[in-house]
Scaffold this active site. Sequence first.
Site, PDB file in Angstrom:
ATOM      1  N   CYS A  75      63.611  44.167  19.859  1.00 32.12           N
ATOM      2  CA  CYS A  75      62.425  44.723  20.503  1.00 32.12           C
ATOM      3  C   CYS A  75      61.505  43.570  20.862  1.00 32.12           C
ATOM      4  O   CYS A  75      61.104  42.794  19.972  1.00 32.12           O
ATOM      5  CB  CYS A  75      61.732  45.696  19.559  1.00 32.12           C
ATOM      6  SG  CYS A  75      60.139  46.308  20.156  1.00 32.12           S
ATOM      7  N   CYS A 205      61.701  44.100  28.363  1.00 34.75           N
ATOM      8  CA  CYS A 205      61.823  45.148  27.347  1.00 34.75           C
ATOM      9  C   CYS A 205      63.269  45.601  27.349  1.00 34.75           C
ATOM     10  O   CYS A 205      63.854  45.822  28.426  1.00 34.75           O
ATOM     11  CB  CYS A 205      60.887  46.314  27.660  1.00 34.75           C
ATOM     12  SG  CYS A 205      61.126  47.765  26.587  1.00 34.75           S
ATOM     13  N   THR A 206      63.852  45.754  26.174  1.00 31.00           N
ATOM     14  CA  THR A 206      65.273  46.111  26.105  1.00 31.00           C
ATOM     15  C   THR A 206      65.545  47.488  26.701  1.00 31.00           C
ATOM     16  O   THR A 206      66.654  47.766  27.151  1.00 31.00           O
ATOM     17  CB  THR A 206      65.776  46.066  24.650  1.00 31.00           C
ATOM     18  OG1 THR A 206      64.918  46.863  23.816  1.00 31.00           O
ATOM     19  CG2 THR A 206      65.774  44.629  24.131  1.00 31.00           C
TER      20      THR A 206
END
Length: 289
Positions: A75, A205-206
């Site tokens: 994250c 952002c993943t």
Amino acid sequence: MPHHAPIGVFDSGIGGLSVLQALRAEMPAEQFIYLADTGNAPYGERGDAFVMRRTQTLARYLVQQHGVKAMVIACNTATAAAIDQVRQRFPHLPVVGVEPAVKPAAMASRTGHIAVMATRGTATSSRFAKLVASMPHGVQCRVQACDGLASAIEAELAQDDPSTLVDGGARALHGRTLELCSQYLAALGPFGSEAGAADTLVLGCTHYVFAQAFIQDVIGTKVQIFSTGGPVALQTQRLLAARGQLATAQSSDLVGGVRLLSTGDGNSLAQAAQRWLGIKTEVRRLSAR
């Protein structure tokens, strides 16, 4: 630490599955425990103090309850807010975080303009500011805080008929996710190979990797997209190899080598794992505290 001990991976939700996918591809013999803090998501719009507390709580749980031999904070927001504290708390443990791939994007750019999509927590963090400041001289970075996008992607995957994931992204995105992607890409533009246009885009952002195919369609094939899964997997592999802790054979006590945990409704995690990783397994529910 035994070779067969699992690697812990956690995120605020399903976004970190894009990192888990890369980890499994790099280290197929390893066991993984993936913990989604869905009951407290999204992190990107929370304050640093809250994210720091949650990150430390989840890290402690993975160490004490599952004896992980390495930890991946999958994250961007949690990495920016708390990775230094986690490393101090567990100095014996390899801890790998995710950061927006600003440096590789800057090095690849020919126009000298790069664009970054990130959560507000990442975009406003001091760690990200230092990362941008370290870019090569003359490269300009445009950053867009994409409020609500991670939540929209997560909510979409929780629906009864989620989008079909293809080629590293979701080609059939709809509703709020499409709207937000279009809005934030328009704010970041122009994109392309012309002077003044951004020719590289960083997914900070993943979660955003799930929308990569649509994003590529919008900005065009001449723009290169950078995410973090591959570099994180390589770094984790290097750290474990240096310690002589790489697994040599896949254990049969975990379905697919992965155990899924969630502090909230596990439906989105289970569905995303099946479509993203080809894993069909139950999600164990944990307390959100």
